[in-house]
Write an enzyme that holds these catalytic residues in place. Structure first.
Site: not given
Ligand code: ARG
Length: 457
Positions: A156, A277, A283, A290, A317, A322, A325
């Site tokens: 605490h 600072s 400072k 941080e 899919y 996409q 990423k």
């Molecule tokens: N750039 C796409 C992704 O990252 C690749 C796969 C695309 N596939 C599709 N059927 N359009 O998912």
């Protein structure tokens, strides 16, 4: 430029759509893995009798050339070709004509993209585990330096019981060891070949997927093409483990920020790892710590972003995938940065022994007082009450425990003997915690010995 899929279209793609749907600006990171998988795929196609040896050799030679151009920054990425996969394939076709067009036989970008991601992630996990190991080694070295510093522990954020400072550093080493186990565990699930799944249903040609797996260094081959192309669970898991690792880093950062204040004064950070600072000349700010604390928020955000993308996606899919990423790449960069940052800080951390050892003059040893009575046969709850009475006496008399005489102790319970003062020391308190996992000197020396072996120190 003509799209690879232009066959069924009668209109040119709208400029906004091109800009909005492209991913090459960020997925070009996957290029080395895309080429590695292209080469493995060519070999598999050759074995399946789809490409002749001569064709396979020409394709591989050209792919290697493209790889070099990318590495040297000579490759021209084109947004109108959408992603890394189509950019590389288009270049191949530009150079080899009809032969280049054969590369995508028995493959879809749906299985291609997860294959790239898995190859990429395997490398990244290896690098991150190395950085985690560097960090743990630092913690073990700090533990080794601080066996004889007895400091307060906090619950605490109130002073709780004395511990050896090593115990604190070993606690964090434990956290980062668990994180490593989690990385290793998810590595196994990432280490799976998904190429050969096609768009959703598998592929028509007799591809030897086990050969492809061997070529690319995958340990397993995915068992269901639909699942293999629809899921990003391995990325979600990775983002979670990074988020949790960051949580550990963030808590450690928070402690060090507090400890570095004038109020605590437990540690000192070197000038070269602090910033100043622009208005207050006195400072010296712990900005690195941080930012480590703050970047944890990004990693949580990346995890939630992907989990939300995945939620309620119809099987299998969808282009939504996409969006996996940018969170992935951002998390990879951030986790590496904050691991390096913390390792750097720990390597330069100055422990201020005197302040850390300021265990006396306060009430840290009161639990020991209760335990003393338990050893004399008083039930714990009763002992707790008596010790509590001592606390309120000390507070009203404005005294410390050290200042109490044996006679005064005896007023609270007849069980207090002449040995009471002798047992109320920080050393005595820590070294009684001899149970497995406790903070006694003996237990800690053993922990350090084991940790050094485990960390290869
Ligand atoms: N750039 C796409 C992704 O990252 C690749 C796969 C695309 N596939 C599709 N059927 N359009 O998912």
């Amino acid at each position: 430029m003509e799209k690879p899929w232009s066959g069924r279209f009668t209109q040119k793609t709208d400029a906004f759509v091109e800009e909005f749907t492209e991913s090459v600006s960020f997925d070009k990171t996957l290029a080395p893995y895309d080429i590695a998988q292209d080469i493995a795929h060519v070999k598999t196609l050759q074995k399946a009798g789809i490409l002749s040896q001569e064709e396979a050799e020409r394709l591989i030679k050209e792919l290697k050339k493209i790889k070099e151009e990318i590495e040297e920054g000579r490759f021209e990425w084109r947004k109108e070709l959408e992603d890394v996969h189509m950019n590389i394939e288009a270049k191949l076709t530009e150079r080899l004509g009809e032969l280049g067009k054969k590369l995508h036989t028995a493959r879809s970008r749906n299985d291609q993209v997860t294959t790239d991601e898995r190859l990429y992630l395997k490398d990244q996990i290896r690098e991150i585990r190395k950085l985690l190991s560097d960090l743990r080694r630092r913690l073990v070295l700090l533990a080794e330096m601080s066996v004889d510093i007895i400091m307060p522990s906090y619950t605490h954020l109130q002073r709780a019981q004395p511990i050896r400072a090593s115990f604190y550093f070993l606690a964090y080493r434990e956290a980062f060891l668990k994180d490593d186990e989690r990385f290793l565990d998810l590595y196994r699930r990432t280490d799976e070949l998904t190429l050969g799944s096609g768009a959703v249903a598998g592929v028509d040609f007799p591809l030897d997927r086990f050969l492809t797996a061997e070529e690319l260094g995958f340990n397993r081959v995915s068992r269901n093409a639909m699942f293999a192309t629809a899921e990003r669970d391995f990325i979600a898991e990775f983002l979670f483990v990074c988020a949790l690792t960051a949580q550990h880093l963030s808590r450690l950062a928070e402690d060090l920020i507090l400890w570095n204040t004038d109020e605590f004064g437990f540690v000192e950070l070197p000038d070269k790892l602090c910033t100043g600072s622009s208005i207050m000349p006195q400072k010296k700010n712990p900005d690195v710590l941080e930012l480590i604390r703050a970047k944890t928020g990004r990693l949580y955000g990346n995890l939630i972003a992907l989990l939300t993308v995945l939620k309620a996606l119809p099987m299998a899919y969808n282009r939504d995938l996409q969006e996996d990423k940018e969170p992935l790449f951002d998390t990879v960069k951030t986790i590496k940065d904050i691991l390096k940052g913390m390792t750097l800080i720990l390597g330069e951390l100055k422990l201020k022994r005197e302040r850390l050892s300021s265990v006396s003059g306060n009430l840290l040893l009161i639990t020991d007082l209760a335990n003393y009575l338990v050893e004399k046969g008083v039930p714990f709850r009763e002992a707790h009450r008596i010790a509590g009475n001592v606390v309120s006496y000390l507070l009203s008399e404005k005294k410390t425990l050290e200042e109490m005489s044996t006679e005064e102790f005896k007023r609270f319970s007849e069980k207090f003997g002449d040995d009471v003062k002798r047992t109320l020391t920080p050393e005595h308190s820590t070294d009684k915690k001899r149970t497995y996992g406790g903070t006694s000197r003996e237990a800690i020396l053993k922990m350090i010995e084991v940790a050094k072996i485990e960390e290869g120190l």
